[in-house]
Design an enzyme around this catalytic site. Sequence first.
Site, PDB file in Angstrom:
ATOM      1  N   ARG A 103       0.841  -1.198   0.000  1.00  0.00           N
ATOM      2  CA  ARG A 103       0.000   0.000   0.000  1.00  0.00           C
ATOM      3  C   ARG A 103       0.873   1.243   0.000  1.00  0.00           C
ATOM      4  NH1 ARG A 103      -4.767  -1.725   4.347  1.00  0.00           N
ATOM      5  NH2 ARG A 103      -5.319  -3.681   3.276  1.00  0.00           N
TER       6      ARG A 103
ATOM      7  N   SER B   4     -10.092  -5.829  10.292  1.00  0.00           N
ATOM      8  CA  SER B   4     -11.307  -5.170   9.827  1.00  0.00           C
ATOM      9  C   SER B   4     -12.135  -6.215   9.093  1.00  0.00           C
ATOM     10  CB  SER B   4     -10.955  -3.998   8.909  1.00  0.00           C
ATOM     11  OG  SER B   4     -12.080  -3.218   8.608  1.00  0.00           O
TER      12      SER B   4
ATOM     13  N   ARG C  72       2.348   1.186  10.194  1.00  0.00           N
ATOM     14  CA  ARG C  72       1.847   1.604   8.885  1.00  0.00           C
ATOM     15  C   ARG C  72       2.984   1.463   7.876  1.00  0.00           C
ATOM     16  NH1 ARG C  72      -2.890   4.234   8.222  1.00  0.00           N
ATOM     17  NH2 ARG C  72      -2.943   4.765  10.425  1.00  0.00           N
TER      18      ARG C  72
ATOM     19  N   GLU D  15      -6.162  -0.785  15.598  1.00  0.00           N
ATOM     20  CA  GLU D  15      -6.821  -1.757  14.721  1.00  0.00           C
ATOM     21  C   GLU D  15      -5.856  -2.868  14.312  1.00  0.00           C
ATOM     22  OE1 GLU D  15      -7.920  -2.385  10.135  1.00  0.00           O
ATOM     23  OE2 GLU D  15      -7.807  -0.304  10.805  1.00  0.00           O
TER      24      GLU D  15
ATOM     25  N   ARG E 173       0.940  -6.361  12.637  1.00  0.00           N
ATOM     26  CA  ARG E 173       0.314  -5.757  13.814  1.00  0.00           C
ATOM     27  C   ARG E 173       0.140  -6.774  14.931  1.00  0.00           C
ATOM     28  NH1 ARG E 173      -3.587  -0.683  12.283  1.00  0.00           N
ATOM     29  NH2 ARG E 173      -2.072   0.337  10.909  1.00  0.00           N
TER      30      ARG E 173
END
Length: 434
Positions: free
Chosen positions: A272, A362, A287, A359, A400
């Site tokens: 990403r 999701s 991130r 988070e 994560r």
Amino acid sequence: MFDIKWIGANKDAFDAALKKRGMEPQAARLVAIDDERRSVVSELNAIQEKRNASSKLIGQAKAQKDEARAAELMAEVAGLKDKLTELDAQEKVLTEKLRAALAELPNIPHSDVPQGADEGDNVVYFRPNESDATRPAKPSLRFAPKEHYELGEAMGGMDFDTAAKLSGSRFVVLKGQIARLERAIGQFMIDLHTNEHGYLEVQPPLLVRDEPMYGTGQLPKFDGDFFFAGHGDGRLALIPTAEVPLTNLVRESILSEEELPLRFTALTPCFRSEAGSAGRDTRGMLRQHQFNKVEMVSITTPETSIDEHERMLACAEEVLKRLDIHYRVMTLCTGDMGFGAQKTYDIEAWLPGQNTYREISSVSVCGDFQARRMDARYRDANGKPQFVHTLNGSGVAVGRALIAVMENYQNEDGSVTIPSALVPYMGGIDRIGG
């Protein structure tokens, strides 16, 4: 993607649903484009019928040796052909205009999704008889906890400086036991989902064409958010999530109802660009441009998708329960949901080093939004083709999860205890560092 006929029949409901997303009314504009397209199609069909009728009359005139009449009719048919060409071009332009307009619109939320502007309006979610006490407890650390990158750098197993020399910011080089721990977490999760949760493991391509990206809603709206590679037949996108290839496994197909639900899972690298995240989470692994993630995708009938959403959430939660990491579940509000989602749950793991929840998964139900873009259908009990419903969820993000394990299982001497569920994947090692 939406059915323009449904929009035309439910203008007020459609605009009200988009308003919850913070959007202006769209139904009138879309219906006007479709009305214009329909008018052109109607005229095109009428002229085509007239052309066909005139063509028959030409044959009759020639059979009767009425050359003057035949010539008159042939001139008329030639004029109609030019008009048909013009109308056909108009119809193609209007069809593409409508398709492009529909493709830019996000999915409409379920009625029970809380309305709000951003993550501050998300709502904590509990099932009946469920509370924080039914989930793993927060660790009782008797010292000031460190963040994951402080622990990792002190061990010599998390190297951001070398990664920056190789690739720039938002990359990391993992080494030694931390690299092994990251691999162990991914392996543990994929085994859990395949052995106990009924998902079929898939190794999909990491590069996909534009069409699969369009099918799951990444394109065209978010074109600038991804990495692309050149190719002789056109560009290929590095997948931002395995949701893209897994969901598109059923594109342009008609399944039997007996085949559903289909459940796929994959452990893949994801890529990403993190467009729009400048200044956010610049330290550590939260991130990254490249990260590993276990993805879950379900393909269901419309009647079972909501129950499947709850099931998928439970599958992702089980990862954190097995790792004994405290977490909470949030129902995302309308302003924080992803583009293709009707409803989304976020699982947020507790990170002692940051003293907050972040988070880690999701889980979304998309209804037939993606199926319409992919033309993915099934035959119902009456044999009639219907669009499937699609769901996707992280099961969970490996990087994560590594952060959560390191911060929750850290010791005062800087070592990290290995959760019991991961010890077999670590060759019996129950502690690293220190």
